[in-house]
Design an enzyme around this catalytic site. Structure first.
Site, PDB file in Angstrom:
ATOM      1  N   PHE A 138      46.048  50.115  44.848  1.00 31.24           N
ATOM      2  CA  PHE A 138      46.251  48.741  45.351  1.00 31.24           C
ATOM      3  C   PHE A 138      45.966  48.853  46.855  1.00 31.24           C
ATOM      4  O   PHE A 138      46.890  48.850  47.655  1.00 31.24           O
ATOM      5  CB  PHE A 138      47.711  48.394  45.045  1.00 31.24           C
ATOM      6  CG  PHE A 138      48.127  46.954  45.172  1.00 31.24           C
ATOM      7  CD1 PHE A 138      47.339  45.905  44.737  1.00 31.24           C
ATOM      8  CD2 PHE A 138      49.387  46.643  45.693  1.00 31.24           C
ATOM      9  CE1 PHE A 138      47.779  44.589  44.835  1.00 31.24           C
ATOM     10  CE2 PHE A 138      49.839  45.331  45.785  1.00 31.24           C
ATOM     11  CZ  PHE A 138      49.023  44.308  45.354  1.00 31.24           C
ATOM     12  N   HIS A 143      43.483  41.634  49.543  1.00 31.69           N
ATOM     13  CA  HIS A 143      43.774  41.316  48.141  1.00 31.69           C
ATOM     14  C   HIS A 143      45.284  41.194  47.918  1.00 31.69           C
ATOM     15  O   HIS A 143      45.746  40.258  47.252  1.00 31.69           O
ATOM     16  CB  HIS A 143      43.189  42.395  47.226  1.00 31.69           C
ATOM     17  CG  HIS A 143      43.662  42.285  45.807  1.00 31.69           C
ATOM     18  ND1 HIS A 143      43.371  41.198  45.010  1.00 31.69           N
ATOM     19  CD2 HIS A 143      44.446  43.101  45.049  1.00 31.69           C
ATOM     20  CE1 HIS A 143      43.941  41.358  43.822  1.00 31.69           C
ATOM     21  NE2 HIS A 143      44.592  42.501  43.823  1.00 31.69           N
ATOM     22  N   GLU A 206      37.717  42.835  38.321  1.00 26.81           N
ATOM     23  CA  GLU A 206      38.193  43.298  39.630  1.00 26.81           C
ATOM     24  C   GLU A 206      37.151  44.242  40.209  1.00 26.81           C
ATOM     25  O   GLU A 206      36.759  45.216  39.555  1.00 26.81           O
ATOM     26  CB  GLU A 206      39.551  44.022  39.500  1.00 26.81           C
ATOM     27  CG  GLU A 206      40.697  43.052  39.214  1.00 26.81           C
ATOM     28  CD  GLU A 206      42.070  43.721  39.155  1.00 26.81           C
ATOM     29  OE1 GLU A 206      42.123  44.967  39.124  1.00 26.81           O
ATOM     30  OE2 GLU A 206      43.070  42.988  39.139  1.00 26.81           O
ATOM     31  N   GLU A 208      36.135  47.212  42.163  1.00 27.20           N
ATOM     32  CA  GLU A 208      36.816  48.422  42.645  1.00 27.20           C
ATOM     33  C   GLU A 208      35.812  49.545  42.867  1.00 27.20           C
ATOM     34  O   GLU A 208      34.670  49.496  42.369  1.00 27.20           O
ATOM     35  CB  GLU A 208      37.875  48.887  41.633  1.00 27.20           C
ATOM     36  CG  GLU A 208      38.971  47.859  41.379  1.00 27.20           C
ATOM     37  CD  GLU A 208      40.219  48.467  40.771  1.00 27.20           C
ATOM     38  OE1 GLU A 208      40.456  49.672  40.950  1.00 27.20           O
ATOM     39  OE2 GLU A 208      40.961  47.713  40.112  1.00 27.20           O
ATOM     40  N   GLN A 247      49.006  39.405  31.838  1.00 23.95           N
ATOM     41  CA  GLN A 247      49.605  40.109  32.986  1.00 23.95           C
ATOM     42  C   GLN A 247      50.822  39.355  33.522  1.00 23.95           C
ATOM     43  O   GLN A 247      51.862  39.946  33.805  1.00 23.95           O
ATOM     44  CB  GLN A 247      48.553  40.284  34.085  1.00 23.95           C
ATOM     45  CG  GLN A 247      49.046  41.121  35.257  1.00 23.95           C
ATOM     46  CD  GLN A 247      47.974  41.366  36.302  1.00 23.95           C
ATOM     47  OE1 GLN A 247      46.863  40.850  36.202  1.00 23.95           O
ATOM     48  NE2 GLN A 247      48.302  42.145  37.314  1.00 23.95           N
ATOM     49  N   LYS A 260      45.513  45.271  31.295  1.00 28.47           N
ATOM     50  CA  LYS A 260      44.510  46.103  31.953  1.00 28.47           C
ATOM     51  C   LYS A 260      43.924  47.145  31.006  1.00 28.47           C
ATOM     52  O   LYS A 260      42.944  47.806  31.341  1.00 28.47           O
ATOM     53  CB  LYS A 260      45.162  46.881  33.109  1.00 28.47           C
ATOM     54  CG  LYS A 260      45.825  46.013  34.156  1.00 28.47           C
ATOM     55  CD  LYS A 260      44.819  45.544  35.137  1.00 28.47           C
ATOM     56  CE  LYS A 260      45.468  44.719  36.232  1.00 28.47           C
ATOM     57  NZ  LYS A 260      44.485  44.321  37.225  1.00 28.47           N
ATOM     58  N   THR A 264      37.990  49.172  31.108  1.00 26.81           N
ATOM     59  CA  THR A 264      37.692  49.403  32.527  1.00 26.81           C
ATOM     60  C   THR A 264      36.288  49.995  32.545  1.00 26.81           C
ATOM     61  O   THR A 264      36.066  51.060  31.968  1.00 26.81           O
ATOM     62  CB  THR A 264      38.710  50.392  33.138  1.00 26.81           C
ATOM     63  OG1 THR A 264      40.022  49.853  32.956  1.00 26.81           O
ATOM     64  CG2 THR A 264      38.447  50.615  34.614  1.00 26.81           C
ATOM     65  N   THR A 377      41.532  46.321  43.618  1.00 27.54           N
ATOM     66  CA  THR A 377      40.614  45.227  43.932  1.00 27.54           C
ATOM     67  C   THR A 377      40.253  45.219  45.417  1.00 27.54           C
ATOM     68  O   THR A 377      41.145  45.284  46.267  1.00 27.54           O
ATOM     69  CB  THR A 377      41.284  43.890  43.570  1.00 27.54           C
ATOM     70  OG1 THR A 377      41.794  44.001  42.249  1.00 27.54           O
ATOM     71  CG2 THR A 377      40.313  42.733  43.664  1.00 27.54           C
TER      72      THR A 377
HETATM   73  O1  LIG Z   1      51.164  43.112  41.777  1.00 30.23           O
HETATM   74  C1  LIG Z   1      50.121  42.445  41.816  1.00 30.23           C
HETATM   75  O2  LIG Z   1      50.003  41.445  42.474  1.00 30.23           O
HETATM   76  C2  LIG Z   1      48.972  42.827  41.038  1.00 30.23           C
HETATM   77  C3  LIG Z   1      48.815  44.071  40.545  1.00 30.23           C
HETATM   78  C4  LIG Z   1      47.632  44.385  39.821  1.00 30.23           C
HETATM   79  O3  LIG Z   1      46.862  43.528  39.387  1.00 30.23           O
HETATM   80  C5  LIG Z   1      47.355  45.796  39.596  1.00 30.23           C
HETATM   81  C6  LIG Z   1      46.009  46.134  40.062  1.00 30.23           C
HETATM   82  O4  LIG Z   1      45.112  46.281  39.239  1.00 30.23           O
HETATM   83  C7  LIG Z   1      45.861  46.329  41.535  1.00 30.23           C
HETATM   84  C8  LIG Z   1      44.519  46.118  42.159  1.00 30.23           C
HETATM   85  O5  LIG Z   1      43.479  46.141  41.478  1.00 30.23           O
HETATM   86  O6  LIG Z   1      44.472  45.966  43.388  1.00 30.23           O
HETATM   87 CA    CA Z   2      42.927  46.966  39.421  1.00 27.82          CA
HETATM   88 MG    MG Z   3      41.055  47.130  33.115  1.00 21.33          MG
END
Ligand SMILES: O=C(O)/C=C/C(=O)CC(=O)CC(=O)O
Ligand code: CA
Ligand code: MG
Length: 452
Positions: A138, A143, A206, A208, A247, A260, A264, A377
């Site tokens: 993260f 983001h 996302e 990455e 989610q 998730k 991927t 992300t």
């Molecule tokens: O807690 C959040 O706001 C979101 C968490 C995620 O979506 C996990 C993730 O994949 C983090 C990311 O890709 O930056």
């Molecule tokens: Ca992610």
């Molecule tokens: Mg995934």
């Protein structure tokens, strides 16, 4: 001679003479070793078969700590990744020297030339590594701020202290061009008071950046961020496909789970760190916060290169016509419309992969050759996205919606969540050592209906 010197590199080709990414490919049964998976590097519109070079003695003058043997006939790059960083660099340098030398046997020996070069159009790509563990981090403050604002939550203090992450599922990882089967899960549809098991209505991507680990890290050994560079085998683009309705329902109080774990995707070609050695870096903003010495990196060497990402959606338009009590739905046969929706940059991340590796090992957690670390992300501040205001700097749709950024219509319809039939491609470009543009070759996926 099938491929003559100098190999033609079109301006939009990601694979110039100073990129040389490694991958695992196979061919049709009548080409070379046929459907046997083996290692190659991409150059122009070709893959160069590495075992052919090894068997013709190309690496005999290269100083290596042990013989290469059949390492390039492996079905993954893990065995090659376990060679010391100096060996991997030397192998890559030998390849570049031969490709850029018109008097190399590669161009002078007809039989060798035919055996060594295979057109990219004739190959199938496979996962480049056998993946041993997968963590998703993260690392983008832009983001984190935008995504958490949607949930009316502040960025946690821990975000500024270390790269936060969660354990991902290896079974979810597939090579570029794998279809995205719309996942199903438990979530509440608007207006219902209980969760229903149903296909997601909020499918997202996302943007990455992934790093593959080369050398194992013994459990209990702490690696510092300054020591991490040589542990990285190479980089790929990564799309952490996500389902936002699943989610939102499941992330209380735990981390992401089914939202998730369905897929991927990673790009097929692994770009070695050396390919980016002259690509500009900006010191990570994490250096200005109170961080542990183990996470400190040098201003000029930390892996946060100027890698420019873009996202393109490809969608067919649908024509509806009502005549004589018959509703006709026609998917436009004129091909899909491609629309650029996102542009962001790795250099805008808060944490780098060197710091992710250091943090991952800091608890005593062991790591293996083939571990994959996703950056999380990657978004860029809006003021960086000047050329085309329609393009967002946010690395996923949830964040674009949270920022109320209006994307252009795609296929004649507003761009909200991903629809069945949508194709989505992430590209990443950087400046290679010779000053030319080099890329990752893209990570792409086609969304197909849920299996009911
Ligand atoms: O807690 C959040 O706001 C979101 C968490 C995620 O979506 C996990 C993730 O994949 C983090 C990311 O890709 O930056
Ligand atoms: Ca992610
Ligand atoms: Mg995934």
């Amino acid at each position: 001679m099938g491929v003559s010197f100098p190999i033609d590199i079109a301006p939009d080709c990601p694979f110039g003479h100073h990129n040389i990414p490694f991958g695992i490919f196979s061919t049709a049964s009548d080409v070379g070793l046929g459907n046997q998976r083996r290692a190659g590097v991409a150059i122009g519109n070709f893959v160069l078969e590495l075992d052919v070079l090894a068997k013709h003695g190309f690496f005999e003058g290269t100083t290596l700590s042990r013989p290469l043997g059949d390492v390039f006939l492996s079905t993954d790059l893990n065995a090659f990744a376990t060679f010391p960083a100096a060996d991997r660099r030397a192998v890559r340098t030998t390849i570049v020297e031969n490709l850029t030398n018109g008097s190399s046997a590669l161009y002078k020996d007809d039989a060798l030339n035919t055996a060594a070069f295979v057109p990219l159009g004739k190959i199938q790509m496979h996962l480049p590594m056998t993946i041993t563990d997968y963590t998703d981090f993260f690392c983008s403050l832009v983001h984190a701020e935008n995504a958490l604002r949607l949930l009316s939550l502040p960025v946690p203090q821990a975000f500024y202290e270390y790269p936060m992450g969660y354990n991902g599922r290896i079974s979810s990882i597939a090579v570029s061009n794998t279809d995205v089967v719309r996942p199903r899960g438990f979530f509440r549809s608007p207006g219902t008071d209980h969760p229903i098991y149903q296909p997601t209505q909020q499918l997202d991507f996302e943007v990455e950046f992934g790093a593959f680990l080369a050398s194992p890290v013994e459990a209990g050994k702490n690696v510092t961020a300054r020591e991490a560079e040589d542990l990285i085998f190479g980089y790929v683009l990564l799309n952490d496909w996500s389902s936002r309705d699943i989610q939102k329902y499941e992330m209380h109080p735990f981390g992401p789970f089914h939202s998730k774990s369905f897929l991927t995707s990673i790009s097929a070609w692994v770009v070695m760190p050396e390919a980016m050695s002259n690509c500009p870096c900006r010191a990570p903003p994490s250096l200005s916060s109170q961080i542990s010495p183990t996470l400190e990196v040098d201003d000029a060497n930390h892996g946060l290169h100027d890698v420019q990402f873009s996202v393109k959606v490809s969608r067919k338009s649908v024509n509806l016509s009502l005549s004589d009590r018959t509703l006709t739905i026609e998917i436009s046969g004129k091909g899909a419309q491609d629309v650029d929706i996102v542009r962001s940059n790795l250099a805008d991340a808060f944490w780098s992969h060197y710091q992710m590796i250091a943090y991952q090992s800091s608890s005593g957690c062991g790591m293996s050759t083939g571990d994959l670390l996703g950056s999380g992300t990657l978004s860029s501040p809006p003021d960086k996205i000047q050329e085309d205001s329609k393009v967002a700097g946010n690395g996923c749709l949830a964040e674009i919606l949270a920022c109320k950024h209006i994307l252009p219509d795609v296929g004649g319809r507003p761009m909200q969540w991903l629809e069945d039939g949508d194709g989505l491609t992430i590209e990443g470009w950087f400046t290679a050592a010779d000053g030319t543009k080099a890329g990752f070759g893209g990570v792409t996926g086609l969304v197909v209906p849920a299996v009911l």
